[in-house]
Design an enzyme around this catalytic site. Structure first.
Site, short mmCIF file in Angstrom:
data_model
loop_
_atom_site.label_atom_id
_atom_site.label_comp_id
_atom_site.label_asym_id
_atom_site.label_seq_id
_atom_site.Cartn_x
_atom_site.Cartn_y
_atom_site.Cartn_z
N ALA A 14 30.35 52.71 36.85
CA ALA A 14 29.72 52.74 35.53
C ALA A 14 28.47 53.60 35.48
O ALA A 14 28.04 54.02 34.40
CB ALA A 14 29.40 51.31 35.08
N ALA A 20 29.63 59.87 38.06
CA ALA A 20 29.87 61.33 38.20
C ALA A 20 31.28 61.57 38.72
O ALA A 20 31.96 62.51 38.28
CB ALA A 20 28.83 61.94 39.13
N CYS A 63 34.15 43.52 37.16
CA CYS A 63 34.55 42.81 38.39
C CYS A 63 33.46 42.95 39.44
O CYS A 63 32.91 44.04 39.64
CB CYS A 63 35.85 43.44 38.91
SG CYS A 63 36.37 42.85 40.53
N ASN A 92 33.05 52.83 46.20
CA ASN A 92 31.72 53.42 46.04
C ASN A 92 30.62 52.38 45.78
O ASN A 92 29.46 52.63 46.12
CB ASN A 92 31.79 54.42 44.87
CG ASN A 92 30.44 54.76 44.31
OD1 ASN A 92 29.69 55.55 44.88
ND2 ASN A 92 30.10 54.14 43.16
N TYR A 152 21.09 47.95 55.34
CA TYR A 152 21.79 49.00 54.60
C TYR A 152 22.35 50.03 55.59
O TYR A 152 23.51 50.42 55.53
CB TYR A 152 20.81 49.67 53.63
CG TYR A 152 21.37 50.80 52.79
CD1 TYR A 152 21.95 50.57 51.55
CD2 TYR A 152 21.32 52.12 53.25
CE1 TYR A 152 22.45 51.62 50.79
CE2 TYR A 152 21.82 53.17 52.50
CZ TYR A 152 22.39 52.92 51.26
OH TYR A 152 22.89 53.96 50.52
N ALA A 154 23.01 49.63 58.75
CA ALA A 154 24.10 49.03 59.54
C ALA A 154 25.41 49.05 58.77
O ALA A 154 26.48 49.37 59.31
CB ALA A 154 23.73 47.61 59.94
N VAL A 187 20.18 60.75 46.54
CA VAL A 187 20.79 61.19 45.27
C VAL A 187 20.02 60.55 44.12
O VAL A 187 19.64 59.37 44.18
CB VAL A 187 22.28 60.78 45.19
CG1 VAL A 187 22.94 61.42 43.98
CG2 VAL A 187 23.02 61.18 46.46
N1 LIG Z 1 21.57 57.16 45.56
C1 LIG Z 1 21.48 57.54 46.83
O1 LIG Z 1 20.47 58.14 47.26
C2 LIG Z 1 22.63 57.29 47.76
C3 LIG Z 1 22.65 58.01 48.97
C4 LIG Z 1 23.69 57.80 49.85
C5 LIG Z 1 24.69 56.90 49.56
N2 LIG Z 1 24.63 56.20 48.39
C6 LIG Z 1 25.72 55.26 48.15
O2 LIG Z 1 26.45 55.67 47.00
C7 LIG Z 1 27.02 54.55 46.37
C8 LIG Z 1 26.68 54.56 44.88
O3 LIG Z 1 25.27 54.47 44.79
P1 LIG Z 1 24.44 54.95 43.51
O4 LIG Z 1 23.25 55.63 44.03
O5 LIG Z 1 25.32 55.59 42.52
O6 LIG Z 1 23.97 53.52 43.00
P2 LIG Z 1 23.76 52.95 41.51
O7 LIG Z 1 22.97 51.69 41.67
O8 LIG Z 1 23.25 54.00 40.62
O9 LIG Z 1 25.25 52.61 41.07
C9 LIG Z 1 25.97 51.62 41.76
C10 LIG Z 1 26.96 50.97 40.82
O10 LIG Z 1 27.62 49.94 41.58
C11 LIG Z 1 27.68 48.77 40.77
N3 LIG Z 1 27.73 47.58 41.63
C12 LIG Z 1 26.74 47.08 42.40
N4 LIG Z 1 27.15 45.95 42.98
C13 LIG Z 1 28.42 45.73 42.58
C14 LIG Z 1 29.37 44.71 42.81
N5 LIG Z 1 29.07 43.65 43.59
N6 LIG Z 1 30.58 44.81 42.24
C15 LIG Z 1 30.89 45.86 41.44
N7 LIG Z 1 30.02 46.85 41.14
C16 LIG Z 1 28.80 46.77 41.71
C17 LIG Z 1 26.41 48.81 39.94
O11 LIG Z 1 26.51 47.98 38.79
C18 LIG Z 1 26.30 50.29 39.62
O12 LIG Z 1 26.99 50.61 38.43
C19 LIG Z 1 26.50 53.33 47.12
O13 LIG Z 1 27.48 52.92 48.06
C20 LIG Z 1 25.27 53.86 47.82
O14 LIG Z 1 24.96 53.13 48.98
C21 LIG Z 1 23.64 56.38 47.48
C1 LIG Z 2 17.33 53.09 48.04
C2 LIG Z 2 18.59 53.39 48.67
C3 LIG Z 2 18.97 54.80 48.44
C4 LIG Z 2 19.92 55.22 49.44
C5 LIG Z 2 19.30 56.12 50.41
C6 LIG Z 2 20.29 56.92 51.12
O1 LIG Z 2 21.51 56.24 51.30
C7 LIG Z 2 19.69 57.23 52.44
C8 LIG Z 2 19.73 58.68 52.76
C9 LIG Z 2 19.02 58.79 54.05
C10 LIG Z 2 18.68 59.87 54.70
C11 LIG Z 2 18.92 61.21 54.27
C12 LIG Z 2 18.62 62.24 55.08
C13 LIG Z 2 18.95 63.59 54.78
C14 LIG Z 2 18.80 64.61 55.63
C15 LIG Z 2 19.29 65.97 55.37
O2 LIG Z 2 18.74 66.62 54.29
C16 LIG Z 2 19.36 66.88 56.57
O3 LIG Z 2 18.16 67.49 56.87
C17 LIG Z 2 19.96 66.27 57.77
C18 LIG Z 2 20.84 67.31 58.43
C19 LIG Z 2 21.82 66.68 59.38
C20 LIG Z 2 23.19 67.19 59.12
O4 LIG Z 2 23.52 67.48 58.00
O5 LIG Z 2 23.98 67.26 60.07
#
Ligand SMILES: NC(=O)c1ccc[n+]([C@@H]2O[C@H](COP(=O)([O-])OP(=O)(O)OC[C@H]3O[C@@H](n4cnc5c(N)ncnc54)[C@H](O)[C@@H]3O)[C@@H](O)[C@H]2O)c1
Ligand SMILES: CCCCC[C@H](O)CC\C=C/C=C/C=C/[C@@H](O)[C@@H](O)CCCC(=O)O
Length: 262
Positions: A14, A20, A63, A92, A152, A154, A187
């Site tokens: 959502a 995206a 859900c 996701n 997170y 882990a 992101v």
């Molecule tokens: N934003 C970042 O920097 C980043 C970086 C790396 C990985 N991620 C991963 O990407 C994924 C999406 O993250 P995001 O940044 O879009 O987060 P977000 O919080 O913007 O979106 C997450 C969505 O998941 C839904 N959600 C949460 N718990 C839920 C549940 N129990 N059941 C169903 N839906 C649920 C939320 O309602 C929300 O719509 C996550 O797995 C996150 O760990 C995010």
């Molecule tokens: C609040 C939770 C938000 C989620 C945060 C992310 O899931 C965590 C992202 C963590 C670290 C990101 C590091 C990024 C590093 C790169 O830009 C790069 O320099 C590393 C290069 C290594 C490679 O690509 O092989």
């Protein structure tokens, strides 16, 4: 590559990265089931997508992915019933909660495992189905060992290990399902703002300035780039067990592992 006639299910679809991905899939003519715990956000998402793409191409299913029965019956089965098949699953949904860390394990890891097994029930040849593809969302936190988010981190390690093992199982078992994992760096989504909150970070909230410095150092990506990576994992039939990383410095690229020696 057009995905006309293909059906996708995206958990946490959502908002943020999931949203995206949903838009990218719909631009490629796939039908999409948006599965999310947030009713208001899901309703708004569905209205906006209907306005942009026309009605009938997407459904919103409220859900909580940690509710195994609801995930099976309300999300996966209803999607298959509604659209007649299932081809693409994106596990996701994720949270950042070091205070309630057991919930973080439930959403970020256990639900990804359940979503993968349910995806296989609907797509694998071992269940008499036509094949498909699964993407599990991990994070660069699995490589950077984020000290601000130990649980997170882990869970995201776990997602990579589980996905690579299942990708090998898919080959050994001739499932006809490609299973890959995606690891974005920071992101720009609502999740990122949760690092300010004690409710999310627990005792690690005192590291928030250090977390923000790390973010400034590595930069923040836009969700549309993560969706581009997902589309590549979906359309490139050669990819199985791939660990895709997306970072500001290197863009979309793949982690490589040394071959195992005896
Ligand atoms: N934003 C970042 O920097 C980043 C970086 C790396 C990985 N991620 C991963 O990407 C994924 C999406 O993250 P995001 O940044 O879009 O987060 P977000 O919080 O913007 O979106 C997450 C969505 O998941 C839904 N959600 C949460 N718990 C839920 C549940 N129990 N059941 C169903 N839906 C649920 C939320 O309602 C929300 O719509 C996550 O797995 C996150 O760990 C995010
Ligand atoms: C609040 C939770 C938000 C989620 C945060 C992310 O899931 C965590 C992202 C963590 C670290 C990101 C590091 C990024 C590093 C790169 O830009 C790069 O320099 C590393 C290069 C290594 C490679 O690509 O092989």
């Amino acid at each position: 590559m057009a995905l006309m006639g293909r059906v996708a299910l995206v958990t946490g679809g959502a908002q943020g990265i999931g949203r995206a991905a949903v838009e990218a899939l719909m631009r490629s003519a796939a039908k999409v089931s948006v599965v999310d715990v947030n009713q208001d956000c899901g309703d708004a998402c569905k209205s906006e997508l209907d306005a942009e793409f026309g009605g009938g191409s997407c459904a919103f299913i409220q859900c909580d992915v940690t509710d195994g029965d609801a995930l099976r019956a309300d999300a996966f089965q209803k999607t298959a019933d509604m659209f007649g098949r299932l081809d693409i699953v994106i596990n996701n949904a994720g949270i950042n909660n070091e205070k309630n860390w057991e919930k973080t394990i439930g959403v970020n890891l256990t639900s990804v495992i359940k979503g993968t097994y349910l995806g296989l029930e609907h797509m694998s040849r071992e269940y008499g189905k036509q094949g498909g593809t699964i993407i599990n969302v991990s994070s660069m936190a699995a490589f950077m060992h984020s000290p601000h988010q130990p649980v997170y981190t882990a869970t995201k390690h776990g997602v990579i290990g589980f996905t690579r093992a299942m990708a090998d199982a898919s080959v050994l078992g001739n499932y006809g399902v490609r299973i890959n994992v995606l690891c974005p760096a920071f992101v720009d989504t609502p999740l990122l703002h949760s690092v300010e909150e004690e409710d999310n970070m627990g005792k690690f909230v005192k590291f928030k300035e250090d977390f923000k410095r790390t973010m400034d150092k590595f930069g923040v990506l836009q969700p549309s780039l993560i969706a581009d990576g997902m589309m590549r994992l979906i359309t490139d039939a050669a990819l199985n067990g791939a660990v895709m990383k997306i970072t500001c410095s290197k863009g979309i690229h793949f982690h490589t592992y040394e071959p195992m020696s005896a």
